[in-house]
Design an enzyme around this catalytic site. Structure first.
Site, mmCIF file in Angstrom:
data_model
loop_
_atom_site.group_PDB
_atom_site.id
_atom_site.type_symbol
_atom_site.label_atom_id
_atom_site.label_comp_id
_atom_site.label_asym_id
_atom_site.label_seq_id
_atom_site.Cartn_x
_atom_site.Cartn_y
_atom_site.Cartn_z
ATOM 1 N N GLY A 58 31.763 40.370 39.565
ATOM 2 C CA GLY A 58 31.345 40.180 40.953
ATOM 3 C C GLY A 58 30.999 38.717 41.156
ATOM 4 N N CYS A 91 32.957 39.673 33.007
ATOM 5 C CA CYS A 91 33.179 38.566 33.950
ATOM 6 C C CYS A 91 31.838 37.989 34.428
ATOM 7 C CB CYS A 91 34.071 39.004 35.107
ATOM 8 S SG CYS A 91 34.775 37.620 36.057
ATOM 9 N N HIS A 197 38.378 42.071 33.304
ATOM 10 C CA HIS A 197 37.929 43.287 33.987
ATOM 11 C C HIS A 197 38.653 44.515 33.441
ATOM 12 C CE1 HIS A 197 35.754 41.423 37.483
ATOM 13 N NE2 HIS A 197 36.515 40.399 37.149
ATOM 14 N N GLU A 199 37.840 47.485 33.819
ATOM 15 C CA GLU A 199 37.740 48.549 34.830
ATOM 16 C C GLU A 199 38.848 48.477 35.865
ATOM 17 O OE1 GLU A 199 35.719 45.107 36.824
ATOM 18 O OE2 GLU A 199 35.984 45.836 34.768
#
Length: 222
Positions: A58, A91, A197, A199
């Site tokens: 994020g 990240c 990432h 995910e």
């Protein structure tokens, strides 16, 4: 007894992590030696229920500010520094748990956990983001083709404590001026950090499954 995996939900790509962990639980429940659950974490009461915490990608500056302004920082700090707990930063989460930042350090009050120096936005702007097929089979069995997505990703510039921090993966230098880039590392056996990432690898839960098996369940069974 249920082992609880929390996903920090102050900001960022937390839903994607929740879905990947949920998929692991559904598909592999017969192979995990403990019952597992996953929950989003926004405050200290939710955090207190967790055995492990995933800090998502994020915006690390926003994450840091929200934690400070809501009085949540101290609880997060205590959790990640507890050796009986497991932490994974992806990240922005890698930035947030690192000890040192080589650039824009004043913008983020980190959790001072992972003994490395990190460079923010090492891959450039969002338009320069990419997905690379990586061979992680040296630490994840049979995982030689994982789609790792890098979005304004940080890199580990320096390991500050080689005795306790193990580099798991480096990108080759052919696209980086000949310089290898550290994008995955672990500290002892309860802290994991990735620049990319996992995910965002649609329908590919191999990385999350490995995290659950090698970090969450092994640490819980000690």
């Amino acid at each position: 007894m249920t082992v609880v995996i929390g996903v920090l939900a102050l900001q960022g790509a937390f839903i994607e992590h929740v879905r990947h962990v949920e998929k692991c639980i559904v598909e592999n429940r017969d192979f995990y030696e403990k019952k597992l659950s996953v929950m989003t974490v926004k405050d200290k009461n939710q955090l207190a229920q967790c055995d492990a915490l995933i800090i998502p990608g994020g915006e690390s500056t926003a994450m840091s500010l929200i934690a400070e302004r809501t009085g949540f920082y101290d609880d997060l700090y205590a959790f990640v520094h507890n050796p009986s707990k497991v932490t994974w930063g992806t990240c922005a989460g890698l930035i947030y748990i690192s000890q040192q930042l080589s650039n824009e350090a004043k913008l983020v009050k980190t959790l001072n956990l992972l003994k490395v120096k990190v460079k923010r936005n090492a891959f450039g702007r969002q338009a320069q983001s990419s997905t690379r097929i990586c061979d992680f089979s040296n630490f994840i069995p049979h995982c030689n083709d994982f789609p790792a997505t890098f979005i304004r990703a940080p890199v580990i510039e320096e390991v500050l404590d080689p005795e306790h921090v193990q580099v798991l993966y480096k990108l080759d230098g052919k696209d980086n001026g000949g310089q290898e880039l550290i994008v995955a590392a672990k500290q002892k056996n309860n802290i994991l950090a990735t620049s990319f990432h996992p995910e965002l690898a649609e329908n590919d839960i191999r990385f999350h499954d490995w995290f659950i098996r090698e970090f969450v369940l092994k640490n819980y069974s000690k």
